[in-house]
Design a protein around this motif. Sequence first.
Motif, PDB file in Angstrom:
ATOM      1  N   THR A   1       0.841  -1.185   0.000  1.00 42.35           N
ATOM      2  CA  THR A   1       0.000   0.000   0.000  1.00 42.35           C
ATOM      3  C   THR A   1       0.880   1.240   0.000  1.00 42.35           C
ATOM      4  OG1 THR A   1      -1.702  -1.152   1.253  1.00 42.35           O
ATOM      5  CG2 THR A   1      -1.801   1.244   1.252  1.00 42.35           C
ATOM      6  N   ILE A   2       0.531   2.184  -0.859  1.00 38.46           N
ATOM      7  CA  ILE A   2       1.242   3.464  -0.918  1.00 38.46           C
ATOM      8  C   ILE A   2       0.281   4.535  -0.427  1.00 38.46           C
ATOM      9  CG2 ILE A   2       2.321   5.173  -2.410  1.00 38.46           C
ATOM     10  CD1 ILE A   2       3.022   2.868  -4.303  1.00 38.46           C
ATOM     11  N   LYS A   3       0.694   5.280   0.591  1.00 35.24           N
ATOM     12  CA  LYS A   3      -0.130   6.368   1.106  1.00 35.24           C
ATOM     13  C   LYS A   3       0.231   7.650   0.361  1.00 35.24           C
ATOM     14  CE  LYS A   3      -0.747   4.350   5.634  1.00 35.24           C
ATOM     15  NZ  LYS A   3      -0.656   4.526   7.076  1.00 35.24           N
ATOM     16  N   LEU A   4      -0.771   8.310  -0.179  1.00 35.05           N
ATOM     17  CA  LEU A   4      -0.560   9.552  -0.914  1.00 35.05           C
ATOM     18  C   LEU A   4      -0.687  10.743   0.021  1.00 35.05           C
ATOM     19  CD1 LEU A   4      -2.649   8.789  -4.114  1.00 35.05           C
ATOM     20  CD2 LEU A   4      -0.203   8.491  -3.766  1.00 35.05           C
ATOM     21  N   ALA A   5       0.058  11.789  -0.289  1.00 33.43           N
ATOM     22  CA  ALA A   5      -0.001  13.025   0.496  1.00 33.43           C
ATOM     23  C   ALA A   5      -0.062  14.193  -0.466  1.00 33.43           C
ATOM     24  CB  ALA A   5       1.234  13.146   1.376  1.00 33.43           C
ATOM     25  N   THR A   6      -0.592  15.297   0.003  1.00 34.40           N
ATOM     26  CA  THR A   6      -0.602  16.489  -0.838  1.00 34.40           C
ATOM     27  C   THR A   6       0.829  16.996  -1.012  1.00 34.40           C
ATOM     28  OG1 THR A   6      -0.835  18.010   1.020  1.00 34.40           O
ATOM     29  CG2 THR A   6      -2.888  17.167   0.019  1.00 34.40           C
ATOM     30  N   TYR A   7       1.038  17.791  -2.027  1.00 30.40           N
ATOM     31  CA  TYR A   7       2.348  18.374  -2.304  1.00 30.40           C
ATOM     32  C   TYR A   7       2.859  19.159  -1.095  1.00 30.40           C
ATOM     33  CZ  TYR A   7       5.732  21.565  -4.429  1.00 30.40           C
ATOM     34  OH  TYR A   7       6.842  22.293  -4.715  1.00 30.40           O
ATOM     35  N   ASN A   8       1.998  20.013  -0.524  1.00 30.41           N
ATOM     36  CA  ASN A   8       2.402  20.844   0.616  1.00 30.41           C
ATOM     37  C   ASN A   8       2.767  19.994   1.830  1.00 30.41           C
ATOM     38  OD1 ASN A   8       2.068  23.193  -0.816  1.00 30.41           O
ATOM     39  ND2 ASN A   8      -0.028  23.498  -0.133  1.00 30.41           N
ATOM     40  N   LYS A   9       1.995  18.948   2.096  1.00 28.20           N
ATOM     41  CA  LYS A   9       2.291  18.076   3.236  1.00 28.20           C
ATOM     42  C   LYS A   9       3.617  17.349   3.007  1.00 28.20           C
ATOM     43  CE  LYS A   9       0.503  14.615   6.383  1.00 28.20           C
ATOM     44  NZ  LYS A   9       1.524  14.928   7.317  1.00 28.20           N
ATOM     45  N   PHE A  10       3.852  16.862   1.801  1.00 28.11           N
ATOM     46  CA  PHE A  10       5.111  16.182   1.486  1.00 28.11           C
ATOM     47  C   PHE A  10       6.290  17.118   1.727  1.00 28.11           C
ATOM     48  CE2 PHE A  10       8.582  15.163  -1.369  1.00 28.11           C
ATOM     49  CZ  PHE A  10       8.826  13.839  -1.029  1.00 28.11           C
ATOM     50  N   ARG A  11       6.181  18.363   1.255  1.00 24.93           N
ATOM     51  CA  ARG A  11       7.273  19.334   1.446  1.00 24.93           C
ATOM     52  C   ARG A  11       7.472  19.642   2.925  1.00 24.93           C
ATOM     53  NH1 ARG A  11       9.874  21.426  -2.820  1.00 24.93           N
ATOM     54  NH2 ARG A  11      10.682  23.111  -1.554  1.00 24.93           N
ATOM     55  N   ASP A  12       6.388  19.780   3.678  1.00 25.05           N
ATOM     56  CA  ASP A  12       6.497  20.048   5.119  1.00 25.05           C
ATOM     57  C   ASP A  12       7.131  18.877   5.862  1.00 25.05           C
ATOM     58  OD1 ASP A  12       5.384  22.558   4.860  1.00 25.05           O
ATOM     59  OD2 ASP A  12       3.366  21.910   5.483  1.00 25.05           O
ATOM     60  N   ASP A  13       6.752  17.655   5.495  1.00 20.04           N
ATOM     61  CA  ASP A  13       7.241  16.454   6.181  1.00 20.04           C
ATOM     62  C   ASP A  13       8.666  16.078   5.795  1.00 20.04           C
ATOM     63  OD1 ASP A  13       4.780  16.288   7.383  1.00 20.04           O
ATOM     64  OD2 ASP A  13       4.051  14.615   6.163  1.00 20.04           O
ATOM     65  N   ASN A  14       9.173  16.601   4.669  1.00 19.77           N
ATOM     66  CA  ASN A  14      10.469  16.162   4.147  1.00 19.77           C
ATOM     67  C   ASN A  14      11.412  17.332   3.862  1.00 19.77           C
ATOM     68  OD1 ASN A  14       9.992  13.133   3.692  1.00 19.77           O
ATOM     69  ND2 ASN A  14       8.200  14.088   2.770  1.00 19.77           N
ATOM     70  N   LYS A  15      11.402  18.348   4.726  1.00 17.17           N
ATOM     71  CA  LYS A  15      12.216  19.550   4.484  1.00 17.17           C
ATOM     72  C   LYS A  15      13.706  19.236   4.359  1.00 17.17           C
ATOM     73  CE  LYS A  15       9.063  22.860   6.426  1.00 17.17           C
ATOM     74  NZ  LYS A  15       8.836  23.957   7.321  1.00 17.17           N
ATOM     75  N   ILE A  16      14.235  18.401   5.229  1.00 20.00           N
ATOM     76  CA  ILE A  16      15.673  18.071   5.192  1.00 20.00           C
ATOM     77  C   ILE A  16      16.013  17.339   3.900  1.00 20.00           C
ATOM     78  CG2 ILE A  16      17.495  16.717   6.303  1.00 20.00           C
ATOM     79  CD1 ILE A  16      16.045  17.305   8.992  1.00 20.00           C
ATOM     80  N   LEU A  17      15.204  16.372   3.545  1.00 23.69           N
ATOM     81  CA  LEU A  17      15.425  15.609   2.315  1.00 23.69           C
ATOM     82  C   LEU A  17      15.403  16.524   1.094  1.00 23.69           C
ATOM     83  CD1 LEU A  17      15.680  12.769   0.992  1.00 23.69           C
ATOM     84  CD2 LEU A  17      13.182  12.760   0.892  1.00 23.69           C
ATOM     85  N   ILE A  18      14.431  17.411   1.013  1.00 22.96           N
ATOM     86  CA  ILE A  18      14.308  18.319  -0.121  1.00 22.96           C
ATOM     87  C   ILE A  18      15.471  19.299  -0.152  1.00 22.96           C
ATOM     88  CG2 ILE A  18      12.890  20.176  -1.095  1.00 22.96           C
ATOM     89  CD1 ILE A  18      10.443  18.485  -0.165  1.00 22.96           C
ATOM     90  N   ASP A  19      15.916  19.777   1.000  1.00 21.84           N
ATOM     91  CA  ASP A  19      17.086  20.659   1.039  1.00 21.84           C
ATOM     92  C   ASP A  19      18.305  19.957   0.466  1.00 21.84           C
ATOM     93  OD1 ASP A  19      15.652  22.725   2.135  1.00 21.84           O
ATOM     94  OD2 ASP A  19      16.326  22.361   4.190  1.00 21.84           O
ATOM     95  N   GLU A  20      18.469  18.671   0.757  1.00 24.42           N
ATOM     96  CA  GLU A  20      19.594  17.902   0.207  1.00 24.42           C
ATOM     97  C   GLU A  20      19.445  17.736  -1.299  1.00 24.42           C
ATOM     98  OE1 GLU A  20      22.444  16.859   1.732  1.00 24.42           O
ATOM     99  OE2 GLU A  20      21.686  18.072   3.389  1.00 24.42           O
TER     100      GLU A  20
END
Length: 51
Positions: free
Chosen positions: A4-23
């Motif tokens: 199962t893959i849980k989907l998230a909104t774009y904004n939630k993904f960015r909020d939850d993964n700030k460190i990853l996105i910065d990298e």
Amino acid sequence: MGDTIKLATYNKFRDDNKILIDEFEKIKDSIHFKAVRGKKESFYVVKKINW
């Protein structure tokens, strides 16, 4: 039973993964796409990924 893959909104993904996105933003990522029909190359596209 499948995975199962849980989907998230774009904004939630960015909020939850700030460190990853910065990298990701430190890396000069791009995607290379080539379409081939038979032995001839139809087109080749290189695009930068904007994280």
